[in-house]
Design a protein around this motif. Structure first.
Motif, short mmCIF file in Angstrom:
data_model
loop_
_atom_site.label_atom_id
_atom_site.label_comp_id
_atom_site.label_asym_id
_atom_site.label_seq_id
_atom_site.Cartn_x
_atom_site.Cartn_y
_atom_site.Cartn_z
N LEU A 144 0.82 -1.21 0.00
CA LEU A 144 0.00 0.00 0.00
C LEU A 144 0.85 1.26 0.00
O LEU A 144 0.50 2.25 -0.65
N SER A 150 -9.50 6.08 -1.71
CA SER A 150 -9.06 4.83 -1.05
C SER A 150 -8.13 5.18 0.10
O SER A 150 -6.98 5.52 -0.12
N TRP A 152 -8.51 0.20 4.03
CA TRP A 152 -8.38 -1.03 3.27
C TRP A 152 -8.73 -2.22 4.15
O TRP A 152 -8.63 -2.17 5.38
N LEU A 173 -6.25 -6.87 -1.23
CA LEU A 173 -6.46 -5.64 -0.48
C LEU A 173 -7.65 -4.93 -1.10
O LEU A 173 -7.58 -4.51 -2.26
N LYS A 174 -8.71 -4.77 -0.34
CA LYS A 174 -9.95 -4.21 -0.86
C LYS A 174 -10.23 -2.85 -0.23
O LYS A 174 -9.97 -2.63 0.95
N CYS A 175 -10.75 -1.96 -1.07
CA CYS A 175 -11.30 -0.70 -0.59
C CYS A 175 -12.70 -0.57 -1.19
O CYS A 175 -13.23 -1.51 -1.78
N SER A 215 -9.94 -3.17 -5.82
CA SER A 215 -9.13 -4.04 -4.99
C SER A 215 -7.78 -4.27 -5.66
O SER A 215 -7.64 -4.13 -6.88
#
Length: 524
Positions: free
Chosen positions: A280, A460, A463, A483-485, A489
């Motif tokens: 990230l 974003s 997360w 990793l999702k927002c 993702s």
């Protein structure tokens, strides 16, 4: 006949039956459940509705933008205050859950900080207490120590100072993120230090306090041994927390789910959650900012092709629907054969419009900067009190380029990421540092990384880590985590760096030597 496809195989019907059939179809469509563009039944959602009489930007204006001429901005004023995004009930539930989780994370953060601070205070006060308690409790019974104890006092003082500086540099740093789980090595080190200090206190209480040991030199050396052991534990912490992860062992492929943009990163031995944090941190500086407006064109094109296909059944719903499905599939195949031509001409027209508006923007900015140079030449002749600052100069030349810049940003669908205030600040920055028009335009001609834009336009910041394995486990070959927002993702695929066999091949230095023999006699 309009663009809707009508298939043969049904009985002949008059114009009156056509009209009644279409009216009945409209009536049935009003009572159907709402459907989205791809034909599936949409979920229950809460959508921000615009005021009455205002068109929705995401529906009409997006469709008509492709056919507007290049001069529409000269006579049209668009005032929009609506939202392009809709939030479903699942999103609302997830947001509320994230808020509850954030409260738990705050409690966990302060609890960990409190425990670490208490343990650190205990570690630094323990050697001092070991030295001060005997003179306070039984001073008259202690044997004189002299110069040896004074040298040990100096040694303890400097070692504690070094330990304090090292602890501050290694542990007391600003947190970069909130982890879902504890850092295993850090927790193990805290437990080790706690057990170590408790063991020293138990031995000190049993062998020194209870027996009132008179050998003060031995007590001081006991405190010195504690400080030495703490320094070795600090060295172990440096190895586990910092040095162990430096050698690259794995290659991580990071792919953004919406547009397929990917990057590769090399990491050492890290846990899954710490590897996600590194991904990230690099995402915000390496990936271009996510722009959902670039995806609406392809979705609208697919919906437009499917919207032109309808089947009319004049015999009622009693007939079998298999024939209609086959007819729809056949018609879609015929339209798909010619859709690539439409796509080609649409992209060519879009590129032409972008190049045209880019040329207008470049000319407008160059003329504005030439005007700035004239203003600077005039300001050199003015009194110091009448000279404009860079902010005023930016406000003076901005109207001359505002129209061209606005139209270019709308064409490239970047208008949501550049406000007028940010453009003015960037223009004033370029004027202050004497940058060229090309340097000013670089931010707008190509999409930059996420860190280049304001934080409220990142889309974003929070997360969620999704992994089949525990996030405290280390990386290994073949692991995939996501990793999702809220909007997209990042899919991370872990591959181990292969073992490389490097051999040496010896070349004899004499093999490069040769002799050139020239004949003395030459032909005439």
């Amino acid at each position: 006949m309009d663009t809707e496809s009508t298939y043969s195989g049904y009985s002949y019907y008059s114009s009156h039956s056509k009209k009644s059939h279409r009216q009945g179809e409209r009536t049935r469509e009003r009572h159907k459940s709402p459907r989205n563009k791809d034909g599936r039944v949409s979920e229950k959602s809460v959508t921000i509705q615009p005021p009455t009489g205002e068109p929705l930007l995401g529906n009409d204006s997006t469709r008509t933008e492709e056919v507007q001429d290049d001069n529409w901005g000269e006579t049209t004023t668009a005032i929009t205050g609506t939202s392009e995004h809709s939030i479903s009930q699942e999103d609302i539930a997830r947001i509320s859950k994230d808020m509850e989780d954030s409260v738990g994370l705050d409690c966990k953060r302060y609890l960990g900080l409190t425990v670490a601070s208490f343990l650190g205070l205990l570690v630094f006060l323990t050697p001092i207490a070991f030295i001060l308690l005997p003179p306070i409790l039984w001073r008259d019974e202690l044997e004189p120590c002299g110069t040896i104890c004074e040298g040990l006092f100096i040694s303890v003082a400097f070692k504690l100072l070094i330990l304090l500086i090292g602890t501050w540099a290694l542990f007391f740093r600003k947190r970069r993120a909130d982890m879902p789980r504890v850092f295993v090595f850090r927790a193990l080190l805290l437990v080790l230090i706690f057990l170590f200090v408790v063991s020293y206190w138990l031995f000190y209480g049993v062998r020194i306090l209870d027996s009132r040991d008179r050998n003060y030199q031995g007590i001081v050396q006991y405190a010195v041994s504690l400080v030495d052991a703490l320094l070795f534990i600090h060295y172990l912490a440096i190895i586990l927390l910092e040095l162990r992860q430096l050698q690259p062992m794995f290659t991580l492929q990071v792919v953004r789910s919406t547009d397929g943009e990917s990057r590769f990163y090399s990491l050492g031995h890290l846990s899954i959650q710490r590897a996600a944090l590194v991904v990230l941190e690099n995402y915000y500086k390496d990936f271009t900012i996510y722009n959902p407006n670039l995806l609406t064109a392809s979705k609208f094109r697919a919906a437009k092709h499917m919207a032109g296909l309808k089947v009319y059944n004049v015999d009622g719903p009693s007939n079998n629907a298999t024939g209609q499905s086959r007819a729809m599939i056949a018609a879609a195949a015929r339209r798909r054969d010619s859709s690539h031509n439409e796509l080609y001409y649409e992209e060519a027209e879009h590129e032409r419009r972008v190049k045209k508006r880019k040329a207008r923007l470049v000319v407008a900015v160059e003329e504005a900067f030439i005007h700035i140079q004239r203003l600077q030449a005039e300001e050199q002749q003015k009194t110091p009190g009448e000279v404009m600052d860079p902010r005023e100069a930016a406000q003076a030349i901005f109207p001359s380029m505002a129209r061209a810049l606005q139209k270019y940003l709308r064409t490239t669908r970047q208008q949501n990421y550049h406000s007028m205030e940010s453009i003015l600040q960037h223009l004033a920055f370029c004027i202050t540092n004497g940058m060229t028009p090309k340097a000013f335009l670089e931010r707008y001609l190509s999409a930059g990384p996420t860190l280049q834009y304001d934080k409220d336009r990142w889309l974003s910041t929070q997360w969620r880590l999704v992994s089949d394995e525990a996030v405290t486990n280390g990386l290994r070959d073949g692991i995939v985590f996501v990793l999702k927002c809220l909007d997209f993702s990042l899919v991370v695929n872990v591959k181990k760096i292969p073992f490389i066999i490097l051999s040496e091949e010896f070349i004899d230095p004499k093999s490069h030597k040769f002799v050139l023999r020239l004949q003395s006699e030459t032909s005439v």
